[in-house]
Write an enzyme that holds these catalytic residues in place. Sequence first.
Site, PDB file in Angstrom:
ATOM      1  N   ASP A 123      -5.705  -4.103   6.844  1.00  0.00           N
ATOM      2  CA  ASP A 123      -4.497  -3.911   6.239  1.00  0.00           C
ATOM      3  C   ASP A 123      -3.881  -2.481   6.514  1.00  0.00           C
ATOM      4  O   ASP A 123      -4.238  -1.768   7.411  1.00  0.00           O
ATOM      5  CB  ASP A 123      -4.487  -4.187   4.698  1.00  0.00           C
ATOM      6  CG  ASP A 123      -3.434  -5.075   4.169  1.00  0.00           C
ATOM      7  OD1 ASP A 123      -2.160  -4.558   4.161  1.00  0.00           O
ATOM      8  OD2 ASP A 123      -3.456  -6.153   3.989  1.00  0.00           O
ATOM      9  N   HIS A 172       0.833  -2.101   0.635  1.00  0.00           N
ATOM     10  CA  HIS A 172       0.374  -3.587   0.897  1.00  0.00           C
ATOM     11  C   HIS A 172      -1.000  -3.754   0.926  1.00  0.00           C
ATOM     12  O   HIS A 172      -1.807  -4.548   0.324  1.00  0.00           O
ATOM     13  CB  HIS A 172       0.868  -3.930   2.234  1.00  0.00           C
ATOM     14  CG  HIS A 172       0.911  -5.370   2.599  1.00  0.00           C
ATOM     15  ND1 HIS A 172      -0.352  -6.010   3.104  1.00  0.00           N
ATOM     16  CD2 HIS A 172       1.578  -6.401   2.534  1.00  0.00           C
ATOM     17  CE1 HIS A 172      -0.365  -7.423   3.374  1.00  0.00           C
ATOM     18  NE2 HIS A 172       1.234  -7.460   2.959  1.00  0.00           N
ATOM     19  N   SER A 187       0.398 -13.073   2.323  1.00  0.00           N
ATOM     20  CA  SER A 187      -0.240 -12.129   2.393  1.00  0.00           C
ATOM     21  C   SER A 187      -1.171 -11.910   0.886  1.00  0.00           C
ATOM     22  O   SER A 187      -2.360 -11.340   0.924  1.00  0.00           O
ATOM     23  CB  SER A 187       0.355 -10.705   2.589  1.00  0.00           C
ATOM     24  OG  SER A 187       0.580 -10.523   3.712  1.00  0.00           O
TER      25      SER A 187
END
Length: 768
Positions: free
Chosen positions: A147, A220, A552
């Site tokens: 990620d 994220h 996600s």
Amino acid sequence: MLFFPFCDNRPMMFIRSLLFLFFLFFTSNASSFKQTYVIHTVKTNTKDIVSSLLNSLQTDSNIQDDNDFALPEIHYIYENAMSGFSATLTDDQLETVKNSRGFISAYPDELLSLHTTHSHEFLGLEFGIRLWNETSLSSDVIIGLVDTGISPEHVSFRDTHMPPVPSRWRGSCDEGTNFSSSSCNKKIIGAGAYYKGYESIVGKINETTDFRSARDAQGHGTHTASTAAGDIVRKASYFGVAKGRFASGMRFSSRIAAYKACWALGCASTDVLAAIDRAILDGVDVISLSLGGSSRPFYVDPIAIAAFGAMQKNVFVSCSAGNSGPAKSTVSNGAPWLMTVAASYTDRTFPAIVRIGTGKKIVGSSLYKGRGFENLSLAFNTTAGGGSGAEFCIRNSLRRELVEGKIVICLRGAGGRTTKGEEVKQNGGVAMLLVSRVTEGEELLADPHVLPAVSIGYSDGVVLLKYIAGGGGTANATVASIGFRGTEYGARAPIVAAFSSRGPSVAGPEIVKPDISAPGLNILAGWSPFSSPSLLRSDQRRVQFNIISGTSMACPHVSGIAALIKSVHGDWSPAMIKSALLTTASTTDNRNQPIGDMGAGPNSAATAFDFGAGHVDPTRAVDPGLVYDLSTVDYLNYLCSLDYTSERILLFSGTNYTCPASPGDLNYPSFAVNLANGAKLKTVRSYRRTVTNVGSPACEYMAHVEEPKGVEVRVEPKVLKFQKVRERLSYTVTFAAEASRNSSSSFGALVWISDKHKVRSPLAVTWE
């Protein structure tokens, strides 16, 4: 410094020697245009190919002028996820590689995209009970996340009371910008950064806005890591919104290894391959990938190829399905050895009430917690700016004199949602109503806007826009009031999110994809202190927890739940874990009604092409009764059934594999039946499956079929009698379908029922 993931020092010394020769002799007699490629080789031949390449180009260099030299770059050598390497080459250098012994294929690098608290309660996970009991939480399970990195100081990653790092762990904590070896602990046990491919495509990373290390500058990666395995944090919230008893990862006692391969503009496939390669070598049990590209054949899909290598090493790989819904056949990451996760709603909402001048009340969604607004003027398009893009509130489209002090209506699309709010705020608007178009349906996203904002579904948006177009028609024309109600629980859920990518899969229509759904809308989880919640530079706010949406967010839920199952059933293969999750998934919501599809309207039932087998149910998944197991050979035979050439199969097998005369059926826990529309006679298809008993030693299962419309389904035998645990029994399902149908697909289910278990497989019949 280049990183090459080898198990001992001898190969490393060999490669260092090659690199020394590389800088002495690597030249080209072609144009200076260079491109980065992923190059696949047969196993054991990667080093020979590099050596042959160097020798060939060394010969060329002896006849070239110094001005013609074009030094290529070798970025990574892959030995675990696949066999091969990545390099930046000229056209002639690529031809030299292609003519080398052991070469299989090459394709250009590309940028993949990211598919961007209360969840554990909604999924039925309770501390001290079943999957969250002391025994299942005490075993060491390691989750690797590829990620945007991780924020090591975040409260979700404390290592208080955690035992020492397991001795089987082979990873390291790589140092880099603002990240040292001490950034890791007993919770985050490994970290690394992979950027050579990204920099070869985009250019050098701007270290004023990001870090050339595993540190997360975007948020994220911290969000997904804390969702999968974050520690329990009590009273976590977003500015007081979404406050529950505590926030927690699905398996909060798991170790985390963070592999940063995603940057400001995306994730280079060469870097993602390197991260997966390293994760396998390090010894992770689960790999979580909240990213992907467009659907494409598996032999040119880097994630599919790398995940095959992970599966061979008994590593479970979970991927997001993509955010291109509700359009059909948009699902990505469709290989059968991948767990492909769709996104759905939980029962937590953030309602805001908009009352327009006619008295009509519209229910939307907002994270704003302050006081509301009374009878403010509305502005939209020509009354807000009139320039190109004003209806979408794109940058520099609004005029201050037309929006100042007003509530501005903005359509979704043509730009980021929070960017629209920034445009409204910068021009003096006091609030924004963000209206979904028909393509976004009735979706109610709660975004971290920089001003009070309300998300409104398509149907209510039509009412609102008609009101504006007609001038209101009352004394209170073109005005609105807004009230914000904070956090509420108990809404109908789950519902498949409209943005979640749909099947059938283009790359593998023989497999039902996505596989399963999990919470992915308005998810609260950890965030980076280096990024604002809106991701806007003008936003100076910083939060410990943020609320965002996407597949996600759904993917790490399943990654964490897979780790829970792994902790209870340590000897299960990735296919067995996947089977347990799929055959126990729920197809009804908290009202005991069929799970809805927000893309088609909340009252429309979702199908297998929306959510696969259904919504994940971790409590049932730990005790599925029966499982469908698969081996490497089974998957290779599946590739044979796709008529892949021996060269393409070699990408996955690494060595020569001879396809059997009859590859057979893939032992998948779902059925996708594809028929030719317009046939004059009924079409008959038969499929064989084998189930393994993992429940009671002596048990009996009876087949129950929910037939798809237009299809007759016959199961033989109708009863399966097991005498012991791990006994395997087979059955055959025959589909007799109508010659043609007006609708393209029809759905049903096969359920094996015992006195303790229900083992459900979705049936999807498509007339093509």
